[in-house]
Design a protein around this motif. Structure first.
Motif, PDB file in Angstrom:
ATOM      1  N   ARG A  61      33.217   7.561  60.455  1.00 43.01           N
ATOM      2  CA  ARG A  61      34.156   8.664  60.716  1.00 43.01           C
ATOM      3  C   ARG A  61      34.058   9.725  59.618  1.00 43.01           C
ATOM      4  NH1 ARG A  61      37.846   4.415  61.957  1.00 43.01           N
ATOM      5  NH2 ARG A  61      39.161   4.923  60.158  1.00 43.01           N
ATOM      6  N   PHE A  62      33.815   9.278  58.398  1.00 37.26           N
ATOM      7  CA  PHE A  62      33.640  10.213  57.288  1.00 37.26           C
ATOM      8  C   PHE A  62      32.418  11.110  57.527  1.00 37.26           C
ATOM      9  CE2 PHE A  62      31.285  10.692  53.173  1.00 37.26           C
ATOM     10  CZ  PHE A  62      32.080  11.693  52.624  1.00 37.26           C
ATOM     11  N   LEU A  63      31.295  10.511  57.896  1.00 37.22           N
ATOM     12  CA  LEU A  63      30.084  11.298  58.153  1.00 37.22           C
ATOM     13  C   LEU A  63      30.287  12.266  59.314  1.00 37.22           C
ATOM     14  CD1 LEU A  63      27.249   8.622  57.752  1.00 37.22           C
ATOM     15  CD2 LEU A  63      28.082  10.270  56.060  1.00 37.22           C
ATOM     16  N   ALA A  64      31.101  11.856  60.282  1.00 37.98           N
ATOM     17  CA  ALA A  64      31.338  12.694  61.455  1.00 37.98           C
ATOM     18  C   ALA A  64      32.133  13.953  61.115  1.00 37.98           C
ATOM     19  CB  ALA A  64      32.060  11.892  62.537  1.00 37.98           C
ATOM     20  N   LEU A  65      32.709  14.007  59.926  1.00 34.35           N
ATOM     21  CA  LEU A  65      33.451  15.200  59.503  1.00 34.35           C
ATOM     22  C   LEU A  65      32.518  16.370  59.193  1.00 34.35           C
ATOM     23  CD1 LEU A  65      36.066  13.631  57.025  1.00 34.35           C
ATOM     24  CD2 LEU A  65      36.477  14.389  59.384  1.00 34.35           C
ATOM     25  N   PHE A  66      31.201  16.094  59.095  1.00 26.01           N
ATOM     26  CA  PHE A  66      30.249  17.117  58.673  1.00 26.01           C
ATOM     27  C   PHE A  66      29.321  17.475  59.832  1.00 26.01           C
ATOM     28  CE2 PHE A  66      31.701  14.583  55.170  1.00 26.01           C
ATOM     29  CZ  PHE A  66      32.104  15.538  54.247  1.00 26.01           C
ATOM     30  N   PRO A  67      29.013  18.755  59.992  1.00 26.66           N
ATOM     31  CA  PRO A  67      28.273  19.239  61.170  1.00 26.66           C
ATOM     32  C   PRO A  67      26.985  18.487  61.465  1.00 26.66           C
ATOM     33  CG  PRO A  67      29.108  21.083  59.898  1.00 26.66           C
ATOM     34  CD  PRO A  67      29.385  19.855  59.087  1.00 26.66           C
ATOM     35  N   ASP A  68      26.199  18.169  60.432  1.00 23.83           N
ATOM     36  CA  ASP A  68      24.942  17.467  60.678  1.00 23.83           C
ATOM     37  C   ASP A  68      25.003  15.992  60.291  1.00 23.83           C
ATOM     38  OD1 ASP A  68      25.065  17.752  57.970  1.00 23.83           O
ATOM     39  OD2 ASP A  68      23.042  18.554  57.714  1.00 23.83           O
ATOM     40  N   GLY A  69      26.217  15.487  60.115  1.00 26.13           N
ATOM     41  CA  GLY A  69      26.367  14.074  59.808  1.00 26.13           C
ATOM     42  C   GLY A  69      26.002  13.695  58.397  1.00 26.13           C
ATOM     43  N   LEU A  84      40.135  14.386  54.774  1.00 33.21           N
ATOM     44  CA  LEU A  84      39.494  13.118  54.431  1.00 33.21           C
ATOM     45  C   LEU A  84      40.323  11.935  54.926  1.00 33.21           C
ATOM     46  CD1 LEU A  84      38.218  13.954  50.833  1.00 33.21           C
ATOM     47  CD2 LEU A  84      36.887  13.832  52.944  1.00 33.21           C
ATOM     48  N   ARG A  85      41.633  12.100  54.937  1.00 28.66           N
ATOM     49  CA  ARG A  85      42.492  11.001  55.414  1.00 28.66           C
ATOM     50  C   ARG A  85      42.303  10.756  56.906  1.00 28.66           C
ATOM     51  NH1 ARG A  85      46.345  12.087  51.180  1.00 28.66           N
ATOM     52  NH2 ARG A  85      47.218  13.882  52.283  1.00 28.66           N
ATOM     53  N   THR A  86      41.880  11.772  57.658  1.00 29.50           N
ATOM     54  CA  THR A  86      41.666  11.572  59.093  1.00 29.50           C
ATOM     55  C   THR A  86      40.530  10.582  59.356  1.00 29.50           C
ATOM     56  OG1 THR A  86      40.087  13.424  59.306  1.00 29.50           O
ATOM     57  CG2 THR A  86      42.442  13.920  59.595  1.00 29.50           C
ATOM     58  N   ALA A  87      39.667  10.375  58.357  1.00 30.12           N
ATOM     59  CA  ALA A  87      38.577   9.398  58.498  1.00 30.12           C
ATOM     60  C   ALA A  87      39.031   8.000  58.086  1.00 30.12           C
ATOM     61  CB  ALA A  87      37.384   9.820  57.654  1.00 30.12           C
ATOM     62  N   LYS A  93      40.375   7.294  47.164  1.00 32.33           N
ATOM     63  CA  LYS A  93      38.967   7.238  47.556  1.00 32.33           C
ATOM     64  C   LYS A  93      38.428   8.627  47.859  1.00 32.33           C
ATOM     65  CE  LYS A  93      38.332   2.482  49.066  1.00 32.33           C
ATOM     66  NZ  LYS A  93      37.874   1.578  50.132  1.00 32.33           N
ATOM     67  N   GLY A  94      39.257   9.466  48.438  1.00 33.92           N
ATOM     68  CA  GLY A  94      38.831  10.835  48.686  1.00 33.92           C
ATOM     69  C   GLY A  94      38.483  11.551  47.391  1.00 33.92           C
ATOM     70  N   ARG A  95      39.307  11.339  46.363  1.00 31.48           N
ATOM     71  CA  ARG A  95      39.026  11.965  45.061  1.00 31.48           C
ATOM     72  C   ARG A  95      37.749  11.397  44.452  1.00 31.48           C
ATOM     73  NH1 ARG A  95      44.651  11.385  44.869  1.00 31.48           N
ATOM     74  NH2 ARG A  95      44.526   9.449  43.651  1.00 31.48           N
TER      75      ARG A  95
END
Length: 210
Positions: A61-69, A84-87, A93-95
């Motif tokens: 889910r974290f990788l999916a936050l970015f356009p090209d993964g 970041l919390r949405t992932a 951990k986000g920090r």
């Protein structure tokens, strides 16, 4: 041959003979656009103190936050804590993830830069990153940089397996000293010995993926 050398230790020889061989390290092709060392550090932080299944789900889910993964450092630093919390990432951990991104923008993290360094030099180079400890760097050395002589003594499973296999009764510093003495005989193949210990189960079976 590494196995012949390790088999000079009679106890380790029995473990090797009763345990399936660890998987061969995957041969990576360097991709300038996707730094695998950087990515491995991010994944290790996501994986801290949660199950493998949960970590895999959150990292995807974290990788999916970015356009090209791929979490390019500039893009990762631009993410808000809420995003970041949405992932499924905690604020801490986000920090930590953004600390890796900050480091990556200011310091080279390529194989070309790290390969000339000793294992300990790499540990000291990466330790300033918040959320990255010695154990994390040792896992990077073993499984990403394929260093052959890493002994991750801070790994709880390694210590437990050695205590069981060698019938050790020491605790605290005396135990650490004894573990180093035993592992000293495995040089220069302590990474392989450790991988056998991870997979070894006295009652049969193996730990997967190591």
């Amino acid at each position: 041959m590494p196995i012949q050398h390790l088999s000079k230790d009679a106890i380790l020889k029995q473990i090797i003979e009763s345990t399936p061989a660890p998987k061969i390290a995957f041969e990576y092709v360097e991709d300038p656009a996707r730094n695998r060392i950087y990515l491995a550090l991010l994944e290790s932080i996501v994986s801290q103190q949660i199950s493998v299944k949960a970590a895999d789900s959150i990292f995807a889910r974290f990788l999916a936050l970015f356009p090209d993964g791929y979490p390019h450092p500039e893009q990762l630093l631009a993410k808000t804590p809420e995003e970041l919390r949405t992932a499924g990432l905690s604020g801490q951990k986000g920090r930590y993830l953004q600390s890796v991104a900050e480091f990556a923008l200011q310091n080279p993290m390529t194989n070309a830069h790290l390969d000339p360094m000793t294992d300990e030099e790499i540990v000291q180079y990466l330790l300033p990153i918040k959320g990255v400890g010695r154990w994390t760097v040792e896992m990077l050395l073993m499984f990403v940089l394929d260093r052959p002589d890493v002994f991750p003594i801070d790994d709880l499973v390694i210590r437990q397996k050695m205590v069981l296999a060698y019938g050790l009764t020491e605790t605290g510093r005396p135990l650490y000293k004894r573990l180093h003495e035993i592992a000293g005989a495995w040089r220069p193949h302590r990474s392989l010995a450790s991988r056998y210990l991870w997979r070894w189960k006295p009652g049969g079976g193996t730990r997967e993926a190591l």
